[in-house]
Scaffold this motif. Sequence first.
Motif, PDB file in Angstrom:
ATOM      1  N   VAL A  14      27.880  38.976  35.969  1.00 39.53           N
ATOM      2  CA  VAL A  14      29.138  39.276  36.638  1.00 39.53           C
ATOM      3  C   VAL A  14      30.254  38.742  35.733  1.00 39.53           C
ATOM      4  N   GLY A  16      34.546  38.533  34.860  1.00 41.00           N
ATOM      5  CA  GLY A  16      35.964  38.748  35.181  1.00 41.00           C
ATOM      6  C   GLY A  16      36.807  38.304  33.997  1.00 41.00           C
ATOM      7  N   LEU A  17      37.906  38.992  33.750  1.00 41.33           N
ATOM      8  CA  LEU A  17      38.725  38.683  32.576  1.00 41.33           C
ATOM      9  C   LEU A  17      40.104  38.179  32.963  1.00 41.33           C
ATOM     10  N   GLU A  18      40.607  37.240  32.189  1.00 37.77           N
ATOM     11  CA  GLU A  18      42.009  36.852  32.270  1.00 37.77           C
ATOM     12  C   GLU A  18      42.600  37.233  30.922  1.00 37.77           C
ATOM     13  N   GLU A 129      43.407  41.450  40.178  1.00 39.85           N
ATOM     14  CA  GLU A 129      43.740  40.512  41.250  1.00 39.85           C
ATOM     15  C   GLU A 129      45.231  40.221  41.265  1.00 39.85           C
ATOM     16  N   VAL A 168      44.843  39.264  35.549  1.00 40.37           N
ATOM     17  CA  VAL A 168      43.563  38.717  36.005  1.00 40.37           C
ATOM     18  C   VAL A 168      42.781  39.808  36.731  1.00 40.37           C
ATOM     19  N   THR A 169      41.592  40.096  36.249  1.00 38.81           N
ATOM     20  CA  THR A 169      40.797  41.132  36.909  1.00 38.81           C
ATOM     21  C   THR A 169      39.892  40.520  37.968  1.00 38.81           C
ATOM     22  N   ALA A 170      39.435  41.350  38.863  1.00 39.81           N
ATOM     23  CA  ALA A 170      38.381  40.955  39.789  1.00 39.81           C
ATOM     24  C   ALA A 170      37.084  40.814  38.988  1.00 39.81           C
ATOM     25  N   PRO A 171      36.127  40.025  39.501  1.00 38.39           N
ATOM     26  CA  PRO A 171      34.859  39.874  38.751  1.00 38.39           C
ATOM     27  C   PRO A 171      33.979  41.102  38.949  1.00 38.39           C
ATOM     28  N   LEU A 210      31.998  34.458  32.992  1.00 40.67           N
ATOM     29  CA  LEU A 210      30.712  35.124  33.208  1.00 40.67           C
ATOM     30  C   LEU A 210      29.780  34.219  34.005  1.00 40.67           C
ATOM     31  N   LEU A 229      29.573  34.917  44.691  1.00 43.70           N
ATOM     32  CA  LEU A 229      30.386  34.637  43.504  1.00 43.70           C
ATOM     33  C   LEU A 229      30.815  33.177  43.453  1.00 43.70           C
ATOM     34  N   ALA A 232      27.952  31.011  42.382  1.00 43.64           N
ATOM     35  CA  ALA A 232      27.406  31.161  41.028  1.00 43.64           C
ATOM     36  C   ALA A 232      28.215  30.314  40.057  1.00 43.64           C
ATOM     37  N   ARG A 234      29.942  29.553  36.817  1.00 44.49           N
ATOM     38  CA  ARG A 234      30.386  30.440  35.753  1.00 44.49           C
ATOM     39  C   ARG A 234      30.957  29.650  34.588  1.00 44.49           C
ATOM     40  N   GLU A 236      33.822  29.869  31.443  1.00 41.92           N
ATOM     41  CA  GLU A 236      35.031  30.565  31.027  1.00 41.92           C
ATOM     42  C   GLU A 236      35.134  30.384  29.518  1.00 41.92           C
ATOM     43  N   LYS A 287      34.885  22.539  33.592  1.00 37.44           N
ATOM     44  CA  LYS A 287      35.975  23.415  34.008  1.00 37.44           C
ATOM     45  C   LYS A 287      36.936  22.676  34.925  1.00 37.44           C
TER      46      LYS A 287
HETATM   47  P1  ADP Z   1      40.457  29.965  37.871  1.00 32.05           P
HETATM   48  O1  ADP Z   1      41.739  29.656  38.549  1.00 32.05           O
HETATM   49  O2  ADP Z   1      39.471  28.869  37.943  1.00 32.05           O
HETATM   50  O3  ADP Z   1      40.638  30.473  36.484  1.00 32.05           O
HETATM   51  P2  ADP Z   1      40.224  32.412  39.404  1.00 32.05           P
HETATM   52  O4  ADP Z   1      39.689  32.470  40.781  1.00 32.05           O
HETATM   53  O5  ADP Z   1      41.674  32.597  39.199  1.00 32.05           O
HETATM   54  O6  ADP Z   1      39.739  31.077  38.752  1.00 32.05           O
HETATM   55  O7  ADP Z   1      39.439  33.477  38.583  1.00 32.05           O
HETATM   56  C1  ADP Z   1      39.583  33.574  37.224  1.00 32.05           C
HETATM   57  C2  ADP Z   1      38.707  34.689  36.727  1.00 32.05           C
HETATM   58  O8  ADP Z   1      37.347  34.395  36.974  1.00 32.05           O
HETATM   59  C3  ADP Z   1      38.979  36.031  37.355  1.00 32.05           C
HETATM   60  O9  ADP Z   1      39.051  36.996  36.326  1.00 32.05           O
HETATM   61  C4  ADP Z   1      37.761  36.276  38.214  1.00 32.05           C
HETATM   62  O10 ADP Z   1      37.443  37.639  38.256  1.00 32.05           O
HETATM   63  C5  ADP Z   1      36.685  35.531  37.477  1.00 32.05           C
HETATM   64  N1  ADP Z   1      35.564  35.091  38.333  1.00 32.05           N
HETATM   65  C6  ADP Z   1      35.624  34.529  39.539  1.00 32.05           C
HETATM   66  N2  ADP Z   1      34.381  34.248  40.001  1.00 32.05           N
HETATM   67  C7  ADP Z   1      33.521  34.668  39.022  1.00 32.05           C
HETATM   68  C8  ADP Z   1      32.096  34.654  38.888  1.00 32.05           C
HETATM   69  N3  ADP Z   1      31.277  34.162  39.814  1.00 32.05           N
HETATM   70  N4  ADP Z   1      31.587  35.164  37.746  1.00 32.05           N
HETATM   71  C9  ADP Z   1      32.367  35.648  36.785  1.00 32.05           C
HETATM   72  N5  ADP Z   1      33.699  35.689  36.858  1.00 32.05           N
HETATM   73  C10 ADP Z   1      34.276  35.208  37.963  1.00 32.05           C
END
Ligand code: ADP
Length: 474
Positions: A14, A16-18, A129, A168-171, A210, A229, A232, A234, A236, A287
């Motif tokens: 899974v 998600g991108l920032e 998002e 910020v994308t959804a995961p 991821l 999610l 899990a 993850r 960064e 993190k």
């Molecule tokens: P943070 O503030 O810790 O950076 P966010 O909730 O703003 O966290 O999410 C940041 C990014 O992490 C988003 O792109 C989101 O899609 C991705 N993300 C959130 N949960 C997961 C996950 N379980 N696996 C992969 N990516 C994720």
Amino acid sequence: MTARTAETRELAAVIGLEVHVQLETETKIFCGCSTEPRDDEAPNTRTCPVCLGLPGALPVLNEAAVEAAIKVGKALGSSIPEETQFHRKNYYYPDLPKDFQITQYDAPVCDGGELAFSVGDDRRAVGIERAHLEEDPGSLTHAGGSIDTADRTLVDYNRAGTPLMEIVTAPEFRGAEEARAFLAKLTEVLEYLGVFDARRDGSLRVDANLSMVDADELGADGGVDDAVLADANRTEVKNISSHRAAEKALAYEETRQRNAIERGREIEQETRHWDEARGITVSMRSKEAEKDYRYFPEADLPPLRVADWKEEIDIPELPDARRERFREGYGLDGEAAAKLTSTKQVADFYERVAEAFDPDLAATWVADALLGELNYRDMSTADVEGRLEEFARLVELVDDGEITAKNAEETVLRRMLDDGLSPDEVVAAEDLGKTDDDEVAAAVAAAIDGRQRRPRNRQRAPAGGTGRLTPVIR
Ligand code: ADP
Ligand code: MG
Ligand code: ZN
């Protein structure tokens, strides 16, 4: 986590991108310093008290940055609030002179949205998002090594205060390849909007998140439950600065996590660093959590009303729509339409040639001949912008049977690009005037004949039997 043993678990990634993109404005987001690096500029010279974070200096918001952000929001289908607000994100890092970053928190300029893109033959859409404005920190140079091996680090604040947009994308990505395709599409859209220059060094930086989940947790639509999610762990990955690097870093990270889980190890929730030279990710720190940043409203910038402003801001036709119009309106096939809309500049150029001539002929000459020759020379349509009439003249010479298509491309076009000559100058210099070669003349005549009989907006012939005037020999 389920109780099943590590060996029997089938895992799915899974992602998600920032995505941080520098917005193309003349001046920085909170001061009047230029955003444009000068040739050979010395470090820490394109700065002022505001972007150096000196005590008492006050930020003044750059209107152009907000306009660019609203354009991005409109293109992504985000909802743009009546009022948006800046916050301070507090942390210490040497690239951040104030010890806080002015960014946005609970009232970002763009909320929600979606971006559709193609991966191979598949069409995908991934949720956005949020997208918000913030200031770029300065840049660090790790002298004599990489971040974890260098013995000293140099800091340069010239970049500090460049307007950034974080998208910020959804995961919702299921693999590294999808993430790369998304980035390519996002870049294309941003360039169409005229708010972004992909060629600028460091203009795009990606944090890639991821995690691995049980494959059977994936819903039918590929979606994953929020609770899964959240559960899990993850990683960064930071320091990713190209589409290709994003794909490589994510592929590496997926393999690393998969191997660890299969060996029965837990994945640490952590921030990792992409080491481009070594092609690996390395652990940086555990993190950080949101509460670590002590966000609070930026008192020096009052809430910004964008309610009316957003209505006044228009965006141009976007790549997908333009592609569709090129297919429908000019009868181009999918491949030609995609090529001719790859950048706004190419599309604009094509349309200007298409207006002067036949859209079909213009497509052949721009998509096949010109783009190929430009690409070979590491040039773009921007380099021939002022020579549209010359280019049109080239096509006219072929159309009128004055020169062969082969000569037009292999001699005239190449010398136009290499030596800056006009088509007529090349024809004279190379003595290319009407050939006596019966075969060629017959082929040209037949092709012209064929073209004139075709209705204007017909579908272009599929690859192989293209709608070319005469075959362009490459
Ligand atoms: P943070 O503030 O810790 O950076 P966010 O909730 O703003 O966290 O999410 C940041 C990014 O992490 C988003 O792109 C989101 O899609 C991705 N993300 C959130 N949960 C997961 C996950 N379980 N696996 C992969 N990516 C994720
Ligand atoms: Mg983050
Ligand atoms: Zn400044």
